[in-house]
Design an enzyme around this catalytic site. Structure first.
Site, short mmCIF file in Angstrom:
data_model
loop_
_atom_site.label_atom_id
_atom_site.label_comp_id
_atom_site.label_asym_id
_atom_site.label_seq_id
_atom_site.Cartn_x
_atom_site.Cartn_y
_atom_site.Cartn_z
N GLY A 111 0.83 -1.20 0.00
CA GLY A 111 0.00 0.00 0.00
C GLY A 111 0.86 1.25 0.00
CB THR A 155 -6.80 -1.45 -1.20
OG1 THR A 155 -6.10 -1.67 0.03
CG2 THR A 155 -8.28 -1.62 -1.00
CB SER A 171 -6.74 -0.92 7.06
OG SER A 171 -8.11 -0.53 7.09
CG ASN A 221 -5.38 -13.37 13.43
OD1 ASN A 221 -5.82 -14.07 14.35
ND2 ASN A 221 -5.96 -13.29 12.25
N GLY A 237 -1.37 -11.48 18.85
CA GLY A 237 -1.00 -12.83 19.29
C GLY A 237 0.39 -13.20 18.81
CB ALA A 292 -1.73 2.23 10.89
CE1 TYR A 345 -9.36 2.80 7.85
CE2 TYR A 345 -9.94 5.01 8.53
CZ TYR A 345 -8.99 4.10 8.15
OH TYR A 345 -7.67 4.46 8.09
CE1 TYR A 386 -4.75 -9.34 22.74
CE2 TYR A 386 -2.59 -10.39 22.75
CZ TYR A 386 -3.96 -10.45 22.53
OH TYR A 386 -4.53 -11.64 22.11
CB THR A 445 -0.57 10.84 5.03
OG1 THR A 445 -0.66 10.99 6.45
CG2 THR A 445 0.90 10.77 4.64
#
Ligand code: UDP
Length: 322
Positions: A11, A36, A76, A100, A103, A115, A146, A160, A176
């Site tokens: 991306g 994307t 994303s 995920n 973890g 992000a 989103y 976490y 950005t």
């Protein structure tokens, strides 16, 4: 040698981060499902001995063999048009994908940076936005997929950190721009430049009085690099506080390109934030960071990038999910 996993590597932001960490001497594993992203953004790294690419959707279990020191989660859909067209994937990559990767970070004892976005502030009632502001988000509106995925992402990342002692960082990224944005991603800068290059009128949504603050990509990458290496765990805004209306932005693009294009007005998308400007006091104090590239300078570099795209790319720039 430090090993870093960067998701969303094909991306716009992910590919610039891959370049930066290669330059800093890291071993970089770039991961992307290419929904994307575009391999063109990273293919210049394919021959580099410290880079490997993994084609994978992080919403599914993520396996990375060997040592891992850092994870940057940048996968994303990120443009409003994208997440309107693929809402479920947007929710999954921010929620299941983040789970995920957390973890994985825990298993590898790696540091993880996520992000996040100025969208966590929604259509803000506080201006400029400080990190202490909790936001004004419509969970069931079109942007909710989103915004709420990113808010959940912040919450699970902080959990976490608190409950597992994981070393985590949260960057809230404001608008950005720079080379490698997709001409057809629907965001205002590629939309205006694409229209100007094709000789079309520039489409302003609403009356153009809504504001945004645009940060050049190299400045953003520097802020993220500093945050990753800091020992700060609360969210940090990274963006350029120089705020303009969308109408003024259209005028700047027309002046930059030296054309006589008209602007035309279209309906404002639902829940489109009316104003947005980062308060970057925290980034200044904790990271010693502030943006260096002026909009004039950044727009020139970005325009040169788009100008050099092939005619074919310029004209196939209708949105890819249409
Ligand atoms: N916008 C516009 N014309 C376009 C594309 C976008 O006027 O062709 C407006 C959009 O409604 C928003 C602003 O430009 O107010 C920035 O939109 P973008 O999609 O780039 O990002 P956002 O900050 O809304 O996530």
């Amino acid at each position: 040698m430090k090993r870093i996993l960067i998701t969303g590597a094909a991306g716009f932001l992910g590919s610039h981060l891959c370049d930066r960490f290669i330059k800093e001497g890291y071993y970089v594993i770039g991961m992307d499902n290419l929904i994307t992203g575009d391999l063109k953004n990273t293919e210049h790294l394919f021959k580099h001995e410290n880079f490997e690419f993994a084609h994978h959707d992080v919403s599914k279990f993520v396996f990375v063999p060997g040592q891992l020191d850092y994870i940057l989660h940048f996968a994303s859909p990120a443009s409003p048009i994208d997440y309107l067209k693929i809402p479920i994937q947007t929710l999954k990559v921010g929620s299941l994908g983040t789970h995920n990767l957390l973890g994985l970070a825990k298993a590898k004892k790696a540091c993880m940076l996520i992000a996040s976005t100025s969208e966590v502030y929604g259509d803000p009632k506080v201006h400029p936005q400080t990190e202490n502001y909790w936001g004004n988000v419509n969970p069931v509106g079109p942007r909710g997929v989103y915004d709420e995925a990113k808010r959940f992402q912040e919450a699970i990342t902080m959990a976490y950190h608190t409950f597992h002692g994981l070393d985590t960082k949260i960057v809230r990224i404001f608008n950005t721009y720079g080379p490698r944005m997709r001409l057809n991603d629907g965001r205002v800068l590629p939309a205006f430049i694409g229209q100007a290059l094709r000789g079309e009128d520039l489409t302003i949504f609403g009356d153009g009085s809504q504001t945004r603050s645009f940060c050049y990509v190299d400045d953003l990458v520097e802020g993220i690099y500093r945050l990753l290496l800091s020992d700060y765990h609360q969210p940090v805004n990274i963006g350029n506080p120089s705020e303009i209306t969308i109408s003024q932005f259209a005028e700047e693009i027309i002046r930059l390109i030296g054309i006589n294009q008209k602007v035309i007005y279209k309906d404002l998308p639902v829940d489109d934030p009316k104003q947005r400007q980062p308060d970057i006091t925290r980034a200044r104090e904790i990271l010693g960071w502030e943006p260096k590239v002026s909009r004039e300078e950044g727009l020139k570099i970005t325009y040169d990038y788009f100008r050099n795209l092939s005619k074919e790319e310029l004209y196939k720039s209708k949105h890819r999910f249409e």
